[in-house]
Enzyme design. Sequence first.
Site, PDB file in Angstrom:
ATOM      1  N   LYS A 191       0.843  -1.200   0.000  1.00 41.54           N
ATOM      2  CA  LYS A 191       0.000   0.000   0.000  1.00 41.54           C
ATOM      3  C   LYS A 191       0.879   1.251   0.000  1.00 41.54           C
ATOM      4  CE  LYS A 191      -3.915  -2.427   1.980  1.00 41.54           C
ATOM      5  NZ  LYS A 191      -4.802  -2.728   3.112  1.00 41.54           N
TER       6      LYS A 191
ATOM      7  N   GLN B 104      -5.053  -1.584   9.187  1.00 36.57           N
ATOM      8  CA  GLN B 104      -4.912  -2.914   8.581  1.00 36.57           C
ATOM      9  C   GLN B 104      -5.553  -3.968   9.479  1.00 36.57           C
ATOM     10  OE1 GLN B 104      -3.788  -3.393   5.492  1.00 36.57           O
ATOM     11  NE2 GLN B 104      -4.096  -5.593   5.607  1.00 36.57           N
TER      12      GLN B 104
ATOM     13  N   ASP C 242     -11.117   2.660   3.107  1.00 34.96           N
ATOM     14  CA  ASP C 242     -11.428   1.227   2.984  1.00 34.96           C
ATOM     15  C   ASP C 242     -12.921   1.005   2.688  1.00 34.96           C
ATOM     16  OD1 ASP C 242      -9.411  -0.729   3.152  1.00 34.96           O
ATOM     17  OD2 ASP C 242      -9.113  -0.358   5.290  1.00 34.96           O
TER      18      ASP C 242
HETATM   19  N1  GUN Z   1      -7.056  -6.976   5.659  1.00 35.55           N
HETATM   20  C1  GUN Z   1      -7.310  -7.753   4.583  1.00 35.55           C
HETATM   21  N2  GUN Z   1      -7.857  -7.012   3.589  1.00 35.55           N
HETATM   22  C2  GUN Z   1      -7.922  -5.745   4.050  1.00 35.55           C
HETATM   23  C3  GUN Z   1      -8.375  -4.513   3.484  1.00 35.55           C
HETATM   24  O1  GUN Z   1      -8.847  -4.431   2.355  1.00 35.55           O
HETATM   25  N3  GUN Z   1      -8.272  -3.421   4.287  1.00 35.55           N
HETATM   26  C4  GUN Z   1      -7.791  -3.472   5.553  1.00 35.55           C
HETATM   27  N4  GUN Z   1      -7.752  -2.352   6.259  1.00 35.55           N
HETATM   28  N5  GUN Z   1      -7.362  -4.596   6.097  1.00 35.55           N
HETATM   29  C5  GUN Z   1      -7.417  -5.721   5.341  1.00 35.55           C
END
Ligand code: GUN
Length: 279
Positions: free
Chosen positions: A52, A96, A119
Amino acid sequence: MAAIIDGKRISAEIKEELKEQVAQLKEAGAEGTLAVIQVGDDPASGVYVRNKKKACEYIGIHSRAFELPASATQKELLHLIADLNADDSVNGILVQLPVPDHIDEKTIINAISPDKDVDGFHPESVGSLTIGQPGFVSCTPAGIIELLKRSNVEIDGKECVIVGRSNIVGKPMALLMLRENATVTVAHSHTRNLKDVCKRADILIVAVGKKEFITGEYIKPGAVVIDVGIHRDENNKLSGDVKYDEAEQKASMITPVPGGVGPMTIAMLMHNCVEAMTR
Ligand code: GUN
């Protein structure tokens, strides 16, 4: 033999477009900053967070990483989120997942300002999607819509079956397909005659989290198959929720694993960050 829906190529195309857009926004004086919070040192989360940050750098927005120890309290995390909510230099906030067991995931998601919820997990974001109001959309389902559109798959009026009803994929996916005028069925672990239900699908979207669960028998000849699953075996080989070798014999188009849905999630996160920047 099915044509491959190339998520790697399409995600690169989207990131290229976003890079251009960010350059224009910067010329107009805007800056973008994504705050990425990780609690604990789950190795898989570490890889996602790194990717990211790399994507932010690529399209030209700042990322601010907050690495909290696994022992961090919920109160400490809520405090950090409150600070970032109030910080005008931050336009996107992401925690996350998963967070450690002593922290309540829902409380954390609810604490993020809906204006910075890149998100798309906040109840307000989900509610807006439900009634067709503007808001951030969960990245994986939004990425699947982009995959279909950019591969010229007609959605309007088609039978779409989604296997899986998670808050992050299945449910928002159903709402997005409905918005595109598909006839939508959401199947799950209690669905009877799953094979027959899946065989109705012109577009079959699978997010069950079970390795190679969907075999060729579940697929109508000519269907478009989207595989959200990702599983790593002891030899580090990746596979999806769909038995690819069988599915590609039946489907007209299919997403591979890796290189299908996976790369789209980060591309759409970047899309949401750019949207946050323009707000
Ligand atoms: N953990 C697995 N997929 C995601 C996601 O798309 N966003 C976040 N914040 N955590 C995750």
